[in-house]
Motif scaffolding. Structure first.
Motif, mmCIF file in Angstrom:
data_model
loop_
_atom_site.group_PDB
_atom_site.id
_atom_site.type_symbol
_atom_site.label_atom_id
_atom_site.label_comp_id
_atom_site.label_asym_id
_atom_site.label_seq_id
_atom_site.Cartn_x
_atom_site.Cartn_y
_atom_site.Cartn_z
ATOM 1 N N LYS A 259 80.119 54.511 49.663
ATOM 2 C CA LYS A 259 78.700 54.815 49.802
ATOM 3 C C LYS A 259 78.489 55.578 51.101
ATOM 4 O O LYS A 259 79.189 55.332 52.091
ATOM 5 C CB LYS A 259 77.850 53.533 49.805
ATOM 6 N N ASP B 137 76.727 56.245 54.464
ATOM 7 C CA ASP B 137 75.990 55.445 55.439
ATOM 8 C C ASP B 137 75.731 56.331 56.653
ATOM 9 O O ASP B 137 76.652 56.679 57.394
ATOM 10 C CB ASP B 137 76.807 54.216 55.831
ATOM 11 N N ASN C 5 74.505 55.631 59.422
ATOM 12 C CA ASN C 5 74.893 54.986 60.670
ATOM 13 C C ASN C 5 76.370 55.220 60.977
ATOM 14 O O ASN C 5 76.753 55.420 62.128
ATOM 15 C CB ASN C 5 74.594 53.486 60.605
ATOM 16 N N ARG C 6 77.197 55.215 59.962
ATOM 17 C CA ARG C 6 78.621 55.504 60.166
ATOM 18 C C ARG C 6 78.823 56.970 60.550
ATOM 19 O O ARG C 6 79.698 57.290 61.356
ATOM 20 C CB ARG C 6 79.423 55.162 58.917
ATOM 21 N N GLN D 273 82.382 58.690 59.332
ATOM 22 C CA GLN D 273 82.189 59.099 57.939
ATOM 23 C C GLN D 273 81.799 60.586 57.927
ATOM 24 O O GLN D 273 80.684 60.957 57.569
ATOM 25 C CB GLN D 273 81.127 58.244 57.238
ATOM 26 N N SER E 224 77.693 57.988 43.975
ATOM 27 C CA SER E 224 76.975 57.629 45.195
ATOM 28 C C SER E 224 77.057 58.817 46.142
ATOM 29 O O SER E 224 77.722 59.804 45.858
ATOM 30 C CB SER E 224 77.581 56.367 45.825
ATOM 31 N N GLN F 162 69.040 57.691 47.634
ATOM 32 C CA GLN F 162 69.772 58.345 48.729
ATOM 33 C C GLN F 162 69.399 59.828 48.767
ATOM 34 O O GLN F 162 70.215 60.707 48.503
ATOM 35 C CB GLN F 162 71.278 58.149 48.541
ATOM 36 N N LYS G 204 72.698 49.546 63.527
ATOM 37 C CA LYS G 204 71.945 50.311 62.532
ATOM 38 C C LYS G 204 70.606 50.754 63.099
ATOM 39 O O LYS G 204 69.987 50.037 63.887
ATOM 40 C CB LYS G 204 71.743 49.479 61.268
ATOM 41 N N ASN H 93 67.673 57.819 63.375
ATOM 42 C CA ASN H 93 69.002 58.411 63.288
ATOM 43 C C ASN H 93 68.933 59.929 63.357
ATOM 44 O O ASN H 93 69.686 60.571 64.106
ATOM 45 C CB ASN H 93 69.674 57.996 61.973
#
Length: 244
Positions: free
Chosen positions: A46, A48, A50-51, A57, A116, A156, A225, A231
């Motif tokens: 998935k 993310d 935050n990653r 990521q 995803s 998403q 997070k 973000n």
């Protein structure tokens, strides 16, 4: 959706110092010229944000940016990405109740392979990707639409400008990592929640790294997070040099 390319290998240089190589599993293109990528995975993934913020990521956004450049060069005009998607390649299992009717089984099968990742928030574009979508949750894509026309909270989806920002930030992170490597920075600081996957902690390099969290020079990092807009603002400021 038209498959524009498969197994598209690429190689690029960052500041004439660090070479990035990869293979984009699939590049898709819509009739309006916008493009998306599909990254085949052997395990469920998935996206993310935050990653992405922590630089762990980067692949999906890097591939999407490279694909945009490849297709833009091919057609001699700038194309707009509609999304980057993960496809879990596996053999799903089914219960006996899934086989009661052909229609129900087909829907169940599609849900098992649901993609995803991240998508544009332009519903008109998404309906080109999935022409039979009308309302509710998409069976195959990571979004859903409520009766009032708003996206569901689990969707998403991102504004096109925000997708561009995420791609720019992925390259910012790659460039920053390259600079650290060239400067000789090699501190081991794995993420606590990912330590079971870190070769320097539990894998084949553990005997070389000798990471020990009880030593003062060895520390875990912890993922925090933030809400989406925080973000995005943080990433924009980071790229502009306004964030430490």
């Amino acid at each position: 959706v038209q498959v524009e390319s498969e197994e598209e290998a690429f190689e690029l240089m960052l500041d004439q110092a660090v070479k990035i190589r990869g293979v984009i599993d699939r590049i898709d293109r819509l009739s309006d010229g916008s493009l998306g990528i599909v990254d085949y995975k052997s395990s469920a993934q998935k996206f993310d944000i935050n990653r992405l913020r922590y630089g762990i990521q980067l692949q999906l956004l890097t591939y999407l940016s490279v694909a945009r450049n490849i297709v833009s060069d091919q057609f001699k005009k700038t194309v707009t990405p509609y999304g980057g998607l993960y496809m879990h390649v596996f053999q799903p299992s089914f219960n006996a109740k899934d086989l009661k009717s052909g229609l129900d089984f087909e829907e169940t099968r599609l849900k098992k392979y649901k993609l995803s990742g991240l998508l544009t928030n332009d519903l008109g574009v998404l309906q080109q990707v999935q022409p039979d979508f009308e309302m509710g949750n998409s069976i195959v894509l990571p979004f859903g639409v409520k009766k009032d026309g708003e996206y569901k909270a689990t969707s998403q989806v991102y504004a096109p400008d925000d997708i561009n920002l995420l791609m720019d930030f992925a390259f910012y992170q790659l460039k920053t990592a390259g600079e650290r490597i060239l400067n000789g920075e090699n501190q081991i600081a794995p993420f606590d929640e990912l330590k079971e996957y870190a070769d320097s902690v539990n894998g084949k390099f553990s005997s070389i790294a000798m990471f020990d969290a009880t030593n003062p020079e060895n520390n875990y990092q912890f993922l925090t997070k933030m809400p989406l807009q925080e973000n995005l603002t943080w990433m924009r400021n980071k790229i502009d040099g306004k964030e430490e």
